[in-house]
Enzyme design. Sequence first.
Site, PDB file in Angstrom:
ATOM      1  N   ASP A  32      17.808 -35.391 -57.352  1.00  0.00           N
ATOM      2  CA  ASP A  32      18.034 -36.038 -56.048  1.00  0.00           C
ATOM      3  C   ASP A  32      19.055 -37.145 -56.266  1.00  0.00           C
ATOM      4  O   ASP A  32      19.400 -37.463 -57.413  1.00  0.00           O
ATOM      5  CB  ASP A  32      16.704 -36.625 -55.492  1.00  0.00           C
ATOM      6  CG  ASP A  32      16.693 -36.712 -53.971  1.00  0.00           C
ATOM      7  OD1 ASP A  32      17.563 -37.405 -53.403  1.00  0.00           O
ATOM      8  OD2 ASP A  32      15.830 -36.088 -53.340  1.00  0.00           O
ATOM      9  N   ASP A  49      24.418 -35.667 -57.331  1.00  0.00           N
ATOM     10  CA  ASP A  49      24.842 -35.751 -55.931  1.00  0.00           C
ATOM     11  C   ASP A  49      25.370 -34.380 -55.535  1.00  0.00           C
ATOM     12  O   ASP A  49      26.315 -33.860 -56.144  1.00  0.00           O
ATOM     13  CB  ASP A  49      25.935 -36.820 -55.802  1.00  0.00           C
ATOM     14  CG  ASP A  49      26.338 -37.043 -54.347  1.00  0.00           C
ATOM     15  OD1 ASP A  49      26.070 -36.151 -53.504  1.00  0.00           O
ATOM     16  OD2 ASP A  49      26.931 -38.098 -54.065  1.00  0.00           O
ATOM     17  N   GLY A  70      17.763 -30.366 -50.848  1.00  0.00           N
ATOM     18  CA  GLY A  70      18.547 -31.583 -50.612  1.00  0.00           C
ATOM     19  C   GLY A  70      19.454 -31.443 -49.397  1.00  0.00           C
ATOM     20  O   GLY A  70      20.241 -30.501 -49.325  1.00  0.00           O
ATOM     21  N   TYR A 134      23.056 -29.880 -36.986  1.00  0.00           N
ATOM     22  CA  TYR A 134      22.151 -29.588 -38.110  1.00  0.00           C
ATOM     23  C   TYR A 134      21.882 -28.080 -38.188  1.00  0.00           C
ATOM     24  O   TYR A 134      21.985 -27.471 -39.266  1.00  0.00           O
ATOM     25  CB  TYR A 134      20.863 -30.377 -37.893  1.00  0.00           C
ATOM     26  CG  TYR A 134      19.705 -30.025 -38.795  1.00  0.00           C
ATOM     27  CD1 TYR A 134      19.725 -30.369 -40.144  1.00  0.00           C
ATOM     28  CD2 TYR A 134      18.577 -29.379 -38.288  1.00  0.00           C
ATOM     29  CE1 TYR A 134      18.645 -30.065 -40.962  1.00  0.00           C
ATOM     30  CE2 TYR A 134      17.498 -29.083 -39.094  1.00  0.00           C
ATOM     31  CZ  TYR A 134      17.532 -29.422 -40.437  1.00  0.00           C
ATOM     32  OH  TYR A 134      16.475 -29.126 -41.243  1.00  0.00           O
TER      33      TYR A 134
HETATM   34  N1  LIG Z   1      10.564 -31.392 -42.994  1.00  0.00           N
HETATM   35  C1  LIG Z   1      10.702 -30.402 -42.117  1.00  0.00           C
HETATM   36  O1  LIG Z   1       9.919 -30.255 -41.163  1.00  0.00           O
HETATM   37  C2  LIG Z   1      11.833 -29.401 -42.288  1.00  0.00           C
HETATM   38  C3  LIG Z   1      11.979 -28.404 -41.325  1.00  0.00           C
HETATM   39  C4  LIG Z   1      13.012 -27.472 -41.467  1.00  0.00           C
HETATM   40  C5  LIG Z   1      13.841 -27.548 -42.577  1.00  0.00           C
HETATM   41  N2  LIG Z   1      13.671 -28.539 -43.493  1.00  0.00           N
HETATM   42  C6  LIG Z   1      14.617 -28.610 -44.614  1.00  0.00           C
HETATM   43  O2  LIG Z   1      13.893 -28.753 -45.819  1.00  0.00           O
HETATM   44  C7  LIG Z   1      14.608 -29.587 -46.723  1.00  0.00           C
HETATM   45  C8  LIG Z   1      13.728 -30.736 -47.201  1.00  0.00           C
HETATM   46  O3  LIG Z   1      13.259 -31.440 -46.060  1.00  0.00           O
HETATM   47  P1  LIG Z   1      12.440 -32.812 -46.203  1.00  0.00           P
HETATM   48  O4  LIG Z   1      11.626 -32.943 -44.975  1.00  0.00           O
HETATM   49  O5  LIG Z   1      11.777 -32.890 -47.530  1.00  0.00           O
HETATM   50  O6  LIG Z   1      13.637 -33.847 -46.111  1.00  0.00           O
HETATM   51  P2  LIG Z   1      13.760 -35.304 -46.775  1.00  0.00           P
HETATM   52  O7  LIG Z   1      14.769 -36.031 -45.963  1.00  0.00           O
HETATM   53  O8  LIG Z   1      12.425 -35.928 -46.944  1.00  0.00           O
HETATM   54  O9  LIG Z   1      14.361 -34.982 -48.205  1.00  0.00           O
HETATM   55  C9  LIG Z   1      15.695 -34.581 -48.397  1.00  0.00           C
HETATM   56  C10 LIG Z   1      16.142 -35.105 -49.749  1.00  0.00           C
HETATM   57  O10 LIG Z   1      17.492 -34.664 -49.957  1.00  0.00           O
HETATM   58  C11 LIG Z   1      18.143 -35.704 -50.667  1.00  0.00           C
HETATM   59  N3  LIG Z   1      19.593 -35.597 -50.494  1.00  0.00           N
HETATM   60  C12 LIG Z   1      20.289 -35.717 -49.340  1.00  0.00           C
HETATM   61  N4  LIG Z   1      21.602 -35.650 -49.600  1.00  0.00           N
HETATM   62  C13 LIG Z   1      21.734 -35.477 -50.941  1.00  0.00           C
HETATM   63  C14 LIG Z   1      22.851 -35.356 -51.811  1.00  0.00           C
HETATM   64  N5  LIG Z   1      24.117 -35.402 -51.370  1.00  0.00           N
HETATM   65  N6  LIG Z   1      22.605 -35.173 -53.137  1.00  0.00           N
HETATM   66  C15 LIG Z   1      21.333 -35.129 -53.611  1.00  0.00           C
HETATM   67  N7  LIG Z   1      20.241 -35.257 -52.828  1.00  0.00           N
HETATM   68  C16 LIG Z   1      20.450 -35.421 -51.493  1.00  0.00           C
HETATM   69  C17 LIG Z   1      17.604 -36.988 -50.040  1.00  0.00           C
HETATM   70  O11 LIG Z   1      17.805 -38.098 -50.913  1.00  0.00           O
HETATM   71  C18 LIG Z   1      16.145 -36.639 -49.834  1.00  0.00           C
HETATM   72  O12 LIG Z   1      15.320 -37.073 -50.894  1.00  0.00           O
HETATM   73  C19 LIG Z   1      15.860 -30.017 -45.993  1.00  0.00           C
HETATM   74  O13 LIG Z   1      16.925 -29.169 -46.358  1.00  0.00           O
HETATM   75  C20 LIG Z   1      15.513 -29.817 -44.548  1.00  0.00           C
HETATM   76  O14 LIG Z   1      16.654 -29.576 -43.746  1.00  0.00           O
HETATM   77  C21 LIG Z   1      12.697 -29.476 -43.367  1.00  0.00           C
END
Ligand SMILES: NC(=O)c1ccc[n+]([C@@H]2O[C@H](COP(=O)([O-])OP(=O)(O)OC[C@H]3O[C@@H](n4cnc5c(N)ncnc54)[C@H](O)[C@@H]3O)[C@@H](O)[C@H]2O)c1
Length: 267
Positions: A32, A49, A70, A134
């Site tokens: 992350d 990153d 991520g 998104y």
């Molecule tokens: N939570 C939900 O209900 C949901 C629903 C549909 C899809 N998703 C997808 O599931 C995935 C995880 O969701 P989540 O709820 O855990 O989100 P979250 O925001 O809690 O976690 C996302 C993580 O990605 C990391 N990140 C972002 N940009 C980055 C980069 N450039 N390099 C490295 N790390 C990076 C962030 O630091 C964060 O820790 C995402 O792709 C999200 O779109 C989530």
Amino acid sequence: MNRILITGAAGKIGSTLREGMRGRYAVLRLSDIAPLDPARAGEEIMRADLTDLAEVEGAMRDVDCVVHLGAIAGEDTWDKILPHNVVGTWNVFEAARRQGVHRVIYASSHHVVGFYRRARFIDQTVAPRPDGVYGVSKVFGEAVGRLFADKHGLSVACLRIGAFRDKPADRRLLPIWLSPRDAVRLVGCCIDAPDYHFIVVYGVSNNRRNRYRNAGIESLGYRPQDDSEDYAADILSTPDLEDAISRQFHGGLYAQMGFDGDLARIE
Ligand SMILES: NC(=O)c1ccc[n+]([C@@H]2O[C@H](COP(=O)([O-])OP(=O)(O)OC[C@H]3O[C@@H](n4cnc5c(N)ncnc54)[C@H](O)[C@@H]3O)[C@@H](O)[C@H]2O)c1
């Protein structure tokens, strides 16, 4: 599968998988840009990153399977979505190809199909109808997955995750809830399943009000256990905050003109 890389491992789903999959594989490599708790037995921490291809490729070394979480995990500005979700996802697949990674499991979203009417049951074969920037980025990610499966022979699963929460918080989430336990089950099935080429799966629990059909994925062995109906009576006894537009579409609030990612009004 011995070494599993999780991108976005510090996030909500990543933290849940970290706990839920602990000890299941020889090594869980957690990556992350946000800080992560120190590695325990069977874990490796590697900051990368996603917008930097060289860093992502470094994190991919000796990896068998990537769980790519991520991202900016909801509606936001194009300026933010472009580097983290679009460039970042391209980099993950390209780095996987370069490093000979066998499989990529991609966290897509139901917002890929958010503009379908909620009254309609849909499966994964319907054409994309994203409901915002998104959602467009997730359509892109699924297309990149398809390309790398067809052209480069990667095994790819795209998970159209509904709403990952400890419990469903409002009416809209009743059909699309994905519980933490079922999230661990689903990703585990995608890692462990015998060879598949390219699959798209709706990531939802065993919700009685489910509107998605996972056509033809029996071989995956995903059998969700939780049902949002357990929370329905409580939720339905509170006022319905959805407006007339949101109520019509799978994507809910995202389908509204001018929605900028502020969910505070509804959740
Ligand atoms: N939570 C939900 O209900 C949901 C629903 C549909 C899809 N998703 C997808 O599931 C995935 C995880 O969701 P989540 O709820 O855990 O989100 P979250 O925001 O809690 O976690 C996302 C993580 O990605 C990391 N990140 C972002 N940009 C980055 C980069 N450039 N390099 C490295 N790390 C990076 C962030 O630091 C964060 O820790 C995402 O792709 C999200 O779109 C989530």
